[in-house]
Design an enzyme around this catalytic site. Structure first.
Site, PDB file in Angstrom:
ATOM      1  N   GLY A  18      44.478 -66.130   7.514  1.00 27.05           N
ATOM      2  CA  GLY A  18      43.200 -66.808   7.556  1.00 27.05           C
ATOM      3  C   GLY A  18      43.232 -67.976   8.518  1.00 27.05           C
ATOM      4  O   GLY A  18      44.296 -68.415   8.964  1.00 27.05           O
ATOM      5  N   LYS A  24      44.844 -71.261   2.563  1.00 28.30           N
ATOM      6  CA  LYS A  24      45.785 -70.203   2.190  1.00 28.30           C
ATOM      7  C   LYS A  24      46.916 -70.730   1.315  1.00 28.30           C
ATOM      8  O   LYS A  24      47.225 -70.159   0.269  1.00 28.30           O
ATOM      9  CB  LYS A  24      46.383 -69.563   3.449  1.00 28.30           C
ATOM     10  CG  LYS A  24      45.379 -68.928   4.376  1.00 28.30           C
ATOM     11  CD  LYS A  24      46.001 -68.137   5.478  1.00 28.30           C
ATOM     12  CE  LYS A  24      47.244 -68.685   6.100  1.00 28.30           C
ATOM     13  NZ  LYS A  24      47.300 -70.067   6.467  1.00 28.30           N
ATOM     14  N   HIS A  98      47.437 -71.282  12.321  1.00 27.21           N
ATOM     15  CA  HIS A  98      47.237 -71.941  13.598  1.00 27.21           C
ATOM     16  C   HIS A  98      47.604 -71.001  14.736  1.00 27.21           C
ATOM     17  O   HIS A  98      48.605 -70.297  14.685  1.00 27.21           O
ATOM     18  CB  HIS A  98      48.114 -73.199  13.656  1.00 27.21           C
ATOM     19  CG  HIS A  98      47.717 -74.151  14.740  1.00 27.21           C
ATOM     20  ND1 HIS A  98      48.184 -74.017  16.022  1.00 27.21           N
ATOM     21  CD2 HIS A  98      46.909 -75.226  14.732  1.00 27.21           C
ATOM     22  CE1 HIS A  98      47.676 -75.002  16.766  1.00 27.21           C
ATOM     23  NE2 HIS A  98      46.908 -75.743  16.012  1.00 27.21           N
ATOM     24  N   GLY A 459      44.511 -36.040  44.366  1.00 23.81           N
ATOM     25  CA  GLY A 459      43.501 -37.097  44.422  1.00 23.81           C
ATOM     26  C   GLY A 459      42.428 -36.831  43.386  1.00 23.81           C
ATOM     27  O   GLY A 459      42.414 -35.777  42.735  1.00 23.81           O
ATOM     28  N   SER A 466      39.840 -30.033  48.443  1.00 21.65           N
ATOM     29  CA  SER A 466      39.580 -28.623  48.777  1.00 21.65           C
ATOM     30  C   SER A 466      38.964 -28.486  50.163  1.00 21.65           C
ATOM     31  O   SER A 466      39.338 -27.608  50.958  1.00 21.65           O
ATOM     32  CB  SER A 466      38.656 -27.994  47.727  1.00 21.65           C
ATOM     33  OG  SER A 466      39.291 -27.939  46.468  1.00 21.65           O
ATOM     34  N   SER A 533      45.995 -32.892  39.884  1.00 20.69           N
ATOM     35  CA  SER A 533      47.367 -33.161  39.407  1.00 20.69           C
ATOM     36  C   SER A 533      47.544 -34.652  39.113  1.00 20.69           C
ATOM     37  O   SER A 533      48.260 -35.348  39.819  1.00 20.69           O
ATOM     38  CB  SER A 533      48.403 -32.674  40.409  1.00 20.69           C
ATOM     39  OG  SER A 533      48.123 -33.078  41.729  1.00 20.69           O
TER      40      SER A 533
END
Length: 626
Positions: A18, A24, A98, A459, A466, A533
């Site tokens: 907390g 706490k 803290h 790429g 292609s 790839s």
């Protein structure tokens, strides 16, 4: 610190988190008192300490064992405290609030079974509340009880409680955490801890203690696959004992174990345990043991033993969600030491994909991760690592990064977009014999008038692979060269028609293409491949098939350029979520580190790109007189 209770039941480990000053330590101190878990004289000592300081009874002093903590009024280290209820024993891990001490909070929460998140009723959800909630999510802690504390400061208002509870529920819910309970308490006065509060009759839920008692214990990971990280190897007489802790699963004498990353196998000859009379025939998760093998394998610290049927992932690259605590920011290219179970190995930050704002869980691109920020990164090692996805097995899915000698960050392993690189070295079919051709490669080159090889174009989709491959093929064919293009789409219609686009299918597709391309090259043909790839490991494997004939060509066009071109409309579909695992959008692309040639198709024209590649081909593949 209290003495652990004597019981046969394993204690539930609780972490208390907390925002600083939300109470706490006061909550824990009062809870220990109200459950009768304080040792004799402790309450009197705390009261005397409070009186000397001229303050009312300060329950936080029960925990503040360090003088520095009392002087500063903040908790700076994790403390373990034992207490018990009629239902079961507990171990509380008090984690500091803290932000300067978040390292301790992370290490404390990592070993917990459940958490108590303390929120000040007056201040509500603060920055540290959100940060700690996110750490719980990051560490996989889904059993959370929320204590809305200091209800006395808001006059025990039901409206204020409902407002804070709604805010907490919304934030935790956004991370997939459903609190086991959200309840109002006043820790200083003991309201709602062990007994119901008369000041808040409107709350019909259970007390904090009763809510904790209803949490189911976290099961030991016995049913998960066996993971036995080797901590050390000891030599006694003729025996070599592999020592370590079984993180998950179980093993028996006679089991055949697979050791990663070497993939060596051996049977368990004996299980050695300490302070145990008689032979040990089995062991399971949580036990620290030693084992001997029927074969003297080379095994070292950091290796992981598993059953062959369910091995860990073997990889040298993975995604990770990191909580960064280092003094210097995490940056691309920086190297750190990764510690995972007993393994220690250097890793490099290959990419920072995004930084997550823990306040609203929004994401933003970034080139660095600052201290106390959370980010998603890609880490790469030079050697193979044995890991599990955190969602599959947290025991090998959680790691820390060391910068120098300091713990700089903690993270969770994700293989999203990457695949297991574990491969058997031998072919599946054993009754085969390689046939060597009687025609040498040099003879083929002499007949063709040029050398052969593999031009591997890689790429992003839309980079022009292609188009460039087909133009190059045509130009070389006009010169009389033996040349052929292997294109991704064409291969998918035939050789790889049975494969999808999951990472493991992509890997198998590239493996097939690498083998076929090598066959073409050995036949004297210059083969041009055009495949995204995306993974370096796959391209490295394709190179390894014929290393002397392989030439990597990086067809480089940025994502923005490729997305603008989008010749097949795939990017639009990917952005709409219609295509899963699309490279550059929802799956990674790992650019080549040292390609033989790089063609900047984002800035060059097609003619210029073809001219650049033709120059490279003539310089590297032309023979005298061709």
């Amino acid at each position: 610190m209290t003495v652990p209770p004597i019981t046969d039941m394993a204690p539930m480990k609780l972490v208390i988190v907390g925002h600083v000053d939300h109470g706490k330590s006061t909550l824990i101190g009062r809870m220990l008192h109200d459950t009768g878990s304080l040792p004799d004289g402790k309450m009197e000592a705390v009261k005397a300490m409070s009186d000397r300081r001229g303050m009312p009874m300060e329950w936080a002093f029960v925990l503040d064992a360090l003088q520095a903590e009392r002087d500063q009024g903040i908790t700076i280290d994790t403390t373990q405290i034992f207490f018990k209820t009629p239902a079961r024993p507990y171990v509380i891990i008090d984690a500091p609030g803290h932000k300067e001490f978040l390292k301790n909070m992370v290490s404390g929460a990592a070993s917990a079974d459940a958490a108590i998140l303390v929120v000040d009723a007056k201040e509500g959800v603060q920055e540290q509340t959100r940060r700690h909630g996110y750490i719980l999510h990051l560490l996989g802690l889904d059993q959370v009880v929320v204590a809305v504390n200091k209800m006395d400061l808001v006059d025990h208002s039901q409206a204020r409680f409902d407002e804070v509870a709604g805010e907490v529920h919304k934030y935790l819910g956004s991370m997939g955490i459903t609190p086991a309970a959200i309840l109002p308490v006043s820790a200083r006065h003991g309201d709602g801890l062990a007994v119901k509060s008369t000041n808040m009759p409107w709350f019909e839920g259970e007390t904090l203690i009763a809510s904790l008692d209803t949490l189911p214990p976290k099961p030991m990971p016995v049913e998960l696959p066996l993971r036995f990280p080797v901590q050390d190897v000891y030599k006694f007489d003729e025996r070599r004992i592999l020592a370590g802790r079984i993180e998950s699963g179980k093993l028996n004498v006679g089991d055949t174990l697979l050791f990663s990353p070497s993939n060596a196998r051996a049977k368990v000859q004996s299980i050695e345990a300490w302070s145990v009379d008689g032979p040990v025939l089995s062991a399971s998760a949580g036990q620290s043991i030693g084992i001997t093998l029927d074969d003297q394998l080379f095994v070292e610290r950091g290796n992981v033993a598993s059953h062959a049927s369910e091995p860990p992932v073997q990889t040298n690259v993975f995604r990770a969600r990191i909580f960064w605590l280092g003094r210097a920011p995490l940056e691309v290219g920086r190297r750190y030491k990764l510690k995972l179970a007993t393994l220690e190995h250097p890793v490099e930050v290959q990419a920072i994909e995004r930084v997550i704002d823990v306040s609203d869980l929004s994401e933003r691109p970034a080139d660095r991760i600052e201290r106390n920020e959370v980010g998603e990164v890609v880490l790469r090692a030079r050697a193979m690592l044995s890991v599990d996805e955190f969602t599959d097995n947290p025991r090998l899915g959680r790691f820390v990064l060391i910068d120098g000698y300091d713990m700089a960050g903690g993270g969770l392993v994700s293989m999203d977009g990457f695949h297991d690189l574990r491969r058997a070295n031998a072919p599946t079919s054993q009754n085969i014999t390689a046939v060597e051709t009687r025609i040498t490669t040099d003879a083929r080159w002499a007949a063709n008038g040029h050398k052969s090889g593999v031009l591997w174009l890689t790429g992003l989709s839309g980079a022009g692979k292609s188009t460039l491959a087909l133009e190059l093929e045509q130009a070389l064919f006009r010169k009389g060269w033996q040349v052929y293009v292997l294109d991704g789409d064409n291969i998918r219609f035939g050789l790889s028609a049975d494969l999808g686009f999951a990472p493991e299918d992509r890997e198998e597709n590239i493996r097939r293409v690498g083998e076929v391309a090598a066959l073409f090259a050995r036949a004297g043909i210059l083969v041009i491949t055009a495949f995204i790839s995306p993974y370096r490991s796959d391209r490295d494997r394709a190179r390894a098939v014929a290393p002397d004939l392989f030439h990597e060509v990086y067809v480089n066009a940025g994502l923005a350029v490729c997305e603008e071109r989008d010749p097949k409309g795939l990017y639009k579909k990917a952005r709409r979520g219609e295509i899963a695992e699309f490279t550059g959008i929802s799956a990674p692309y790992e650019a080549p580190e040292a390609p033989e040639v790089e063609v900047e198709t984002g800035s060059l024209s097609l003619a210029q790109s073809v001219e650049q590649l033709l120059g490279y081909v003539e310089a590297n593949f032309a023979t005298k007189g061709s």
